[in-house]
Motif scaffolding. Structure first.
Motif, PDB file in Angstrom:
ATOM      1  N   UNK A  11       0.793  -1.217   0.000  1.00  0.00           N
ATOM      2  CA  UNK A  11       0.000   0.000   0.000  1.00  0.00           C
ATOM      3  C   UNK A  11       0.829   1.273   0.000  1.00  0.00           C
ATOM      4  N   UNK A  12       2.149   1.144  -0.004  1.00  0.00           N
ATOM      5  CA  UNK A  12       2.984   2.345  -0.014  1.00  0.00           C
ATOM      6  C   UNK A  12       3.226   2.808  -1.448  1.00  0.00           C
ATOM      7  N   UNK A  13       4.189   3.663  -1.633  1.00  0.00           N
ATOM      8  CA  UNK A  13       4.439   4.296  -2.915  1.00  0.00           C
ATOM      9  C   UNK A  13       4.923   3.313  -3.978  1.00  0.00           C
ATOM     10  N   UNK A  14       4.443   3.516  -5.191  1.00  0.00           N
ATOM     11  CA  UNK A  14       4.913   2.730  -6.343  1.00  0.00           C
ATOM     12  C   UNK A  14       6.100   3.463  -6.953  1.00  0.00           C
ATOM     13  N   UNK A  15       7.038   2.699  -7.505  1.00  0.00           N
ATOM     14  CA  UNK A  15       8.239   3.293  -8.095  1.00  0.00           C
ATOM     15  C   UNK A  15       8.505   2.698  -9.466  1.00  0.00           C
ATOM     16  N   UNK A  16       8.864   3.575 -10.384  1.00  0.00           N
ATOM     17  CA  UNK A  16       9.318   3.154 -11.703  1.00  0.00           C
ATOM     18  C   UNK A  16      10.781   3.538 -11.822  1.00  0.00           C
ATOM     19  N   UNK A  17      11.602   2.602 -12.275  1.00  0.00           N
ATOM     20  CA  UNK A  17      13.019   2.859 -12.489  1.00  0.00           C
ATOM     21  C   UNK A  17      13.257   2.829 -13.995  1.00  0.00           C
ATOM     22  N   UNK A  18      13.705   3.953 -14.549  1.00  0.00           N
ATOM     23  CA  UNK A  18      13.954   4.072 -15.983  1.00  0.00           C
ATOM     24  C   UNK A  18      15.456   4.058 -16.211  1.00  0.00           C
ATOM     25  N   UNK A  19      15.884   3.154 -17.086  1.00  0.00           N
ATOM     26  CA  UNK A  19      17.309   3.053 -17.428  1.00  0.00           C
ATOM     27  C   UNK A  19      17.444   2.864 -18.926  1.00  0.00           C
ATOM     28  N   UNK A  20      18.528   3.397 -19.514  1.00  0.00           N
ATOM     29  CA  UNK A  20      18.741   3.144 -20.944  1.00  0.00           C
ATOM     30  C   UNK A  20      19.102   1.681 -21.176  1.00  0.00           C
ATOM     31  N   UNK A  21      18.735   1.182 -22.318  1.00  0.00           N
ATOM     32  CA  UNK A  21      19.089  -0.201 -22.661  1.00  0.00           C
ATOM     33  C   UNK A  21      20.563  -0.280 -23.007  1.00  0.00           C
ATOM     34  N   UNK A  22      21.182  -1.338 -22.576  1.00  0.00           N
ATOM     35  CA  UNK A  22      22.580  -1.586 -22.940  1.00  0.00           C
ATOM     36  C   UNK A  22      22.599  -2.663 -24.008  1.00  0.00           C
ATOM     37  N   UNK A  23      23.261  -2.365 -25.085  1.00  0.00           N
ATOM     38  CA  UNK A  23      23.344  -3.294 -26.197  1.00  0.00           C
ATOM     39  C   UNK A  23      24.360  -4.393 -25.903  1.00  0.00           C
ATOM     40  N   UNK A  24      25.467  -4.009 -25.277  1.00  0.00           N
ATOM     41  CA  UNK A  24      26.549  -4.950 -25.009  1.00  0.00           C
ATOM     42  C   UNK A  24      26.790  -5.094 -23.517  1.00  0.00           C
ATOM     43  N   UNK A  25      27.237  -6.266 -23.120  1.00  0.00           N
ATOM     44  CA  UNK A  25      27.669  -6.473 -21.745  1.00  0.00           C
ATOM     45  C   UNK A  25      29.096  -5.946 -21.607  1.00  0.00           C
ATOM     46  N   UNK A  26      29.608  -5.869 -20.382  1.00  0.00           N
ATOM     47  CA  UNK A  26      30.976  -5.373 -20.200  1.00  0.00           C
ATOM     48  C   UNK A  26      31.978  -6.305 -20.875  1.00  0.00           C
TER      49      UNK A  26
END
Length: 166
Positions: A11-26
């Motif tokens: 019942x608490x706050x909802x959160x959206x986390x926006x991140x850019x997509x990474x095409x390659x892994x490290x």
């Protein structure tokens, strides 16, 4: 990429986390750098064998510039935006310091889209003369999904029915 974080307390706050997509892994970035380094070193060695004493130094400088550029691209993928929506507040936080760049009561917040509805160019949250752009690093399809999610989250937080746009 849009991730919905579960509330810490029901019942608490909802959160959206926006991140850019990474095409390659490290690891793939290291492989890419290796694939770039081999032909640069080969051409440099060939140039040196033909009498160009500066070819190895130029190749080294070139590889340093490419390495710095690849590192910058990788680190740009670490940025994020966090949107917190509760009954009493909507907050937008951004990396690198997770500072709040926008706060308002969700009842007074309006979501404004610019561009085509299915692929908006810009999303903006505004209230009382203040406005902040969100999700600028997301592709258009994900911005559309974000807009839809935010409409429902704002409606739920403020007790309004979401507006149907045609």
């Amino acid at each position: 990429m849009i991730d919905e974080l579960p509330p810490s307390v029901p019942g608490s706050e909802a959160q959206l986390l926006l991140r850019p997509r990474r095409i390659l892994t490290s690891r793939q970035f290291f492989v890419l750098f290796g694939l770039i380094s081999v032909p640069v070193a080969a051409v440099s060695g060939y140039g040196f064998a033909l009498g160009n004493a500066y070819a190895p130094w130029f190749a080294l400088l070139d590889l340093v510039i490419v390495a710095v550029a690849l590192r910058g691209v990788w680190q740009s993928g670490d940025r994020y935006e966090r949107i917190v929506v509760g009954e009493q507040r909507l907050e937008v936080r951004r990396s690198p310091d997770d500072a709040a760049v926008f706060q308002a009561h969700p009842y007074w917040v309006r979501l404004r889209t610019e561009g085509v509805r299915d692929a908006p160019d810009h999303l903006r949250l505004g209230s009382q003369g203040r406005e902040v752009e969100i999700g600028s690093f997301l592709p258009p399809g994900e911005r559309s999904e974000l807009a839809e999610r935010l409409r429902w989250m704002l409606a739920a937080a403020s007790g309004r029915a979401p507006a149907n746009e045609h």
